[in-house]
Design an enzyme around this catalytic site. Structure first.
Site, PDB file in Angstrom:
ATOM      1  CG  HIS A 165      37.811  31.695  49.251  1.00 13.18           C
ATOM      2  ND1 HIS A 165      38.226  32.808  48.566  1.00 13.18           N
ATOM      3  CD2 HIS A 165      38.469  31.735  50.439  1.00 13.18           C
ATOM      4  CE1 HIS A 165      39.081  33.495  49.290  1.00 13.18           C
ATOM      5  NE2 HIS A 165      39.254  32.854  50.433  1.00 13.18           N
ATOM      6  CD  GLU A 195      34.031  31.840  44.567  1.00  7.65           C
ATOM      7  OE1 GLU A 195      33.781  32.979  44.157  1.00  7.65           O
ATOM      8  OE2 GLU A 195      34.469  31.618  45.711  1.00  7.65           O
ATOM      9  CB  SER A 209      32.985  39.580  42.059  1.00  5.92           C
ATOM     10  OG  SER A 209      33.830  39.544  40.938  1.00  5.92           O
ATOM     11  CB  CYS A 231      39.207  36.192  45.753  1.00  5.99           C
ATOM     12  SG  CYS A 231      39.595  34.425  45.933  1.00  5.99           S
ATOM     13  CB  CYS A 243      37.739  31.790  43.510  1.00  6.28           C
ATOM     14  SG  CYS A 243      37.701  31.255  45.253  1.00  6.28           S
TER      15      CYS A 243
END
Length: 149
Positions: free
Chosen positions: A55, A57, A80, A82, A85
């Site tokens: 992902h 992040e 935003s 998940c 993360c």
């Protein structure tokens, strides 16, 4: 309220997201910064690398490398976070997260706030427009990314 530094780093996260979109992946970008200094940035690369945990992040944190502490950084993300993360943010003790948008995916802001993380929602129109376009054009890829059938 976003500072000029926040705006600049969030724009870099957006640029990462747009690059991911242009590569055929999920358009989510992230930056890890210590004040003005970017120590890591990255984008969602699940599709490009065949890696289910790549992902945005996670890529930014991976690119930041080992740090003695994360307690003095801000994580910027175009979308935003998940739960995976968000859990990593809590695990590393990252105290502040700036989110580009949470209209297309209401992540885990409350989870983070309940654990002492300052969460700022920028409601950035570019981030929202990019994710909206992606979800409309590639709904099956979006469902895969958020583990929905």
């Amino acid at each position: 309220m976003l500072s000029e530094t926040d705006r600049r780093h969030l724009r870099t996260a957006y640029d990462e997201a747009k690059a991911g979109f242009d590569e055929g992946g999920c358009p989510i970008g992230s930056v890890v910064a210590r004040g003005d200094e970017v120590i890591g940035q990255g984008r969602n690369q699940r599709v490009q690398g065949g890696d289910p945990i790549a992902h945005g992040e996670m890529s930014a944190l991976r690119n930041a490398g080992r740090q003695k502490t994360y307690r003095d950084v801000t994580l910027y993300t175009s979308l935003s976070p998940c739960m995976m993360c968000a859990g990593t943010i809590v695990q590393f003790g990252i105290p502040r997260v700036v989110v580009g948008e949470n209209r297309t995916f209401g992540g885990n802001e409350e989870f983070l706030r309940e654990r002492g993380v300052e969460v700022i929602i920028a409601d950035d129109p570019d981030c929202t427009a990019l994710m909206t376009r992606f979800i409309e054009e590639k709904p099956e890829l979006w469902a895969e990314d958020i583990a929905e059938d």
